[in-house]
Scaffold this motif. Structure first.
Motif, short mmCIF file in Angstrom:
data_model
loop_
_atom_site.label_atom_id
_atom_site.label_comp_id
_atom_site.label_asym_id
_atom_site.label_seq_id
_atom_site.Cartn_x
_atom_site.Cartn_y
_atom_site.Cartn_z
N ALA A 61 2.70 3.36 -8.59
CA ALA A 61 2.50 2.19 -7.74
C ALA A 61 1.05 1.72 -7.77
CB ALA A 61 2.91 2.50 -6.30
N ILE A 63 -1.49 2.84 -5.96
CA ILE A 63 -2.02 2.69 -4.60
C ILE A 63 -2.74 3.98 -4.23
CG2 ILE A 63 -0.25 1.03 -3.86
CD1 ILE A 63 1.16 3.28 -2.39
N TYR A 67 -3.27 5.61 1.71
CA TYR A 67 -2.39 4.50 2.11
C TYR A 67 -0.91 4.91 1.98
CZ TYR A 67 -0.79 -0.35 2.55
OH TYR A 67 -0.18 -1.49 2.97
N PRO A 78 3.44 -1.51 5.10
CA PRO A 78 2.93 -2.01 3.83
C PRO A 78 3.12 -3.52 3.67
CG PRO A 78 4.97 -0.80 3.49
CD PRO A 78 4.60 -0.64 4.93
N THR A 79 2.22 -4.11 2.89
CA THR A 79 2.35 -5.53 2.57
C THR A 79 3.54 -5.72 1.64
OG1 THR A 79 0.97 -5.36 0.59
CG2 THR A 79 -0.17 -5.84 2.70
N ASP A 81 3.55 -7.02 -1.34
CA ASP A 81 3.22 -6.58 -2.69
C ASP A 81 3.23 -5.06 -2.81
OD1 ASP A 81 3.03 -9.17 -3.59
OD2 ASP A 81 0.88 -9.12 -3.96
N LYS A 82 2.79 -4.36 -1.77
CA LYS A 82 2.80 -2.88 -1.82
C LYS A 82 4.24 -2.35 -1.84
CE LYS A 82 -1.68 -1.89 -1.56
NZ LYS A 82 -2.35 -3.03 -2.14
N ARG A 85 5.38 -2.76 -5.32
CA ARG A 85 4.77 -1.70 -6.13
C ARG A 85 5.52 -0.38 -5.95
NH1 ARG A 85 -0.49 -1.74 -7.97
NH2 ARG A 85 -1.52 -3.76 -7.93
#
Length: 145
Positions: A61, A63, A67, A78-79, A81-82, A85
Motif C-alpha cells: 500500500a 503507507i 498510520y 483512512p482517506t 485514497d488510502k 491503496r
C-alpha cells in the motif's frame, strides 16, 4: 428479528423518505435492520481474508507502519485514497473496497468518473499501487495520495 426478516436497503429508504416520517419511530421500528460497524473488526476480517502479512500490506500500500496500525486500531479513519491503496495491497474485491469506503464515510467509486473508473479497473484486476499510479498518470489523473 432474523437476518432473513430484515428490511432491504430500498425498503428502508422508501420508508425514510415518506412524507411525515417520524424519525424516532423509524429508528425504533428499524433498529434490527440497521448495522453497526466496528471498523477494528472490519479491517481485521479483511486482513485475515487477504492471507497477507501486515508487512506485505504496508509495503504494497506504500503507507507508513504507524498510520496502518492506527487504522487497524480504529484510531484513524483512512482517506479514500488510502482505502484504495489498502484494497490494492490486500487484493480486495471491488465490492469489499466499496464497502470499506462506505464504512469509512467516503463515497463509493463511481464508474462515470474517469479516475474512479481507473481505480475500479485496478482493484478488479489486482494491480499494484505502482501499476495503478502509472495508469492514473498516463490518463492525466491525480495519483493516489
Amino acid at each position: 428479528m432474523s437476518n432473513a426478516a430484515k428490511k432491504s436497503t430500498d425498503d428502508l429508504m422508501a420508508e425514510l423518505t415518506q412524507k411525515n416520517t417520524d424519525l424516532q419511530d423509524y429508528i425504533d421500528t428499524n433498529t434490527s435492520s440497521m448495522i453497526e460497524v466496528n471498523l477494528r473488526e472490519f479491517w481485521d476480517g479483511l486482513l485475515k481474508k487477504s492471507g497477507k502479512s501486515k508487512s506485505d500490506i504496508i509495503n504494497g500500500a506504500d503507507i507508513s507502519y504507524i498510520y496502518f496500525y492506527e487504522i487497524l486500531q480504529g484510531k484513524k479513519n483512512p482517506t479514500k485514497d488510502k482505502i484504495v491503496r489498502l484494497s490494492l495491497a490486500m487484493e480486495l474485491t471491488v465490492a469489499e473496497c466499496q464497502q470499506a469506503l462506505r464504512f469509512c464515510n467516503h463515497a463509493a467509486l463511481y464508474p462515470r468518473l474517469k479516475r474512479d473508473s481507473i481505480l475500479i479497473y485496478a482493484v478488479e484486476n489486482r494491480l499494484s499501487v505502482y501499476q495503478t499510479q502509472t495508469l492514473l498518470r498516463q490518463a492525466g489523473e491525480e495519483e493516489l495520495k
